[in-house]
Design an enzyme around this catalytic site. Structure first.
Site, PDB file in Angstrom:
ATOM      1  N   ASP A 173       0.870  -1.166   0.000  1.00 31.13           N
ATOM      2  CA  ASP A 173       0.000   0.000   0.000  1.00 31.13           C
ATOM      3  C   ASP A 173       0.918   1.230   0.000  1.00 31.13           C
ATOM      4  O   ASP A 173       2.121   1.120   0.287  1.00 31.13           O
ATOM      5  CB  ASP A 173      -0.882  -0.024   1.242  1.00 31.13           C
ATOM      6  N   ASP A 226      -0.296   5.038   1.007  1.00 34.12           N
ATOM      7  CA  ASP A 226      -0.623   5.965   2.094  1.00 34.12           C
ATOM      8  C   ASP A 226      -0.604   5.246   3.441  1.00 34.12           C
ATOM      9  O   ASP A 226      -1.294   4.248   3.644  1.00 34.12           O
ATOM     10  CB  ASP A 226      -2.005   6.585   1.872  1.00 34.12           C
ATOM     11  N   SER A 249      -2.643   0.910  -4.462  1.00 32.36           N
ATOM     12  CA  SER A 249      -3.007   2.033  -3.594  1.00 32.36           C
ATOM     13  C   SER A 249      -4.353   2.635  -3.961  1.00 32.36           C
ATOM     14  O   SER A 249      -4.799   2.556  -5.107  1.00 32.36           O
ATOM     15  CB  SER A 249      -1.920   3.108  -3.703  1.00 32.36           C
ATOM     16  N   LYS A 279     -10.755  -0.134  -1.926  1.00 32.46           N
ATOM     17  CA  LYS A 279     -10.692  -1.010  -0.756  1.00 32.46           C
ATOM     18  C   LYS A 279     -11.881  -0.699   0.167  1.00 32.46           C
ATOM     19  O   LYS A 279     -12.275   0.450   0.246  1.00 32.46           O
ATOM     20  CB  LYS A 279      -9.376  -0.774  -0.012  1.00 32.46           C
ATOM     21  N   ASP A 285      -1.842  -0.803   6.250  1.00 37.99           N
ATOM     22  CA  ASP A 285      -1.938  -0.116   7.543  1.00 37.99           C
ATOM     23  C   ASP A 285      -3.361   0.097   8.007  1.00 37.99           C
ATOM     24  O   ASP A 285      -3.623   0.134   9.210  1.00 37.99           O
ATOM     25  CB  ASP A 285      -1.237   1.241   7.473  1.00 37.99           C
TER      26      ASP A 285
END
Length: 217
Positions: A9, A11, A108, A141, A166
């Site tokens: 990912d 960010d 991402s 996502k 994260d």
């Protein structure tokens, strides 16, 4: 399991940008007459650009088109990346180290323009073999689409990939794609405990990743 690829990912994993996205979106909503809502930050985590830009307009009341909202936010983000890229500690080094023995990709929710700017400023354009934004695959996502596309882009089976995430929505997306998932929780916006249930391992820092991946082989 011997992983054939590692998919990152962006960010919150490689760049400390979640707070920046949040601040800029809040500014745009306020400037165009909208009202921020409790929980809006968490709702938008993992959304694709078309999804979060519609949310700013339709749910938060920003008085402009979804396309204009997206353009305003992305322009401000790109300026920050170009002048003061928010790279997280060990981000470029970790990607480079893993890429020496395993192909790497980025999957991402950030727009493709932001991903490319990151690759340029971090000098990783020649290291990351494939990069895809959720805006290019339709569903953001927690849908698994962006991770499945990244695996296809690398020419590998998703079940043989490691994903590094994260956020709660990101973790759910990677798990749904059938990948072995390592969580590096964002301290500013930590995932809910239930989102961590199905991950392979929770890491304290990104620098732990190369050793953790090697331990799988």
């Amino acid at each position: 399991m011997r992983p054939t690829a590692v998919i990152f990912d962006l960010d919150g994993v490689l760049v400390d940008s979640e707070q920046l996205w949040d601040r800029i979106r809040r500014d745009v909503v306020a400037e165009f007459g909208g009202q921020w809502a409790d929980g809006a930050t968490e709702v938008m985590m993992g959304m694709s650009t078309p999804e979060w830009s519609r949310y700013l307009v339709e749910d938060l009341g920003a008085d402009l088109s979804a396309d204009a909202a997206a353009e305003s936010v992305i322009d401000r983000m790109a300026q920050r990346y170009e002048t003061q890229p928010p790279l997280l500690p060990d981000a470029a080094e970790t990607v480079t180290e893993i890429a020496r023995w395993c192909p790497v990709a980025i999957a991402s929710s950030a727009p493709a323009r932001i991903i490319q700017t990151f690759l340029d400023v971090a000098d990783l354009a020649g290291t990351v073999r494939y990069a895809v934004s959720s805006e290019q695959v339709g569903a953001g996502k927690p849908a698994p689409d962006v991770y499945l596309d990244a695996a296809r882009g690398l020419g590998v089976d998703a079940a043989e990939c490691v994903a590094v995430e994260d956020s709660g929505n990101g973790l759910r997306a990677a798990v749904a794609a059938g990948m072995t998932v390592f969580a590096v929780p964002n301290p500013h916006f930590p995932p809910a405990e239930h989102a961590l249930r199905d991950v392979h391992r929770v890491l304290g820092a990104l620098a732990e990743l190369p050793g953790a991946v090697r331990a799988l082989t």
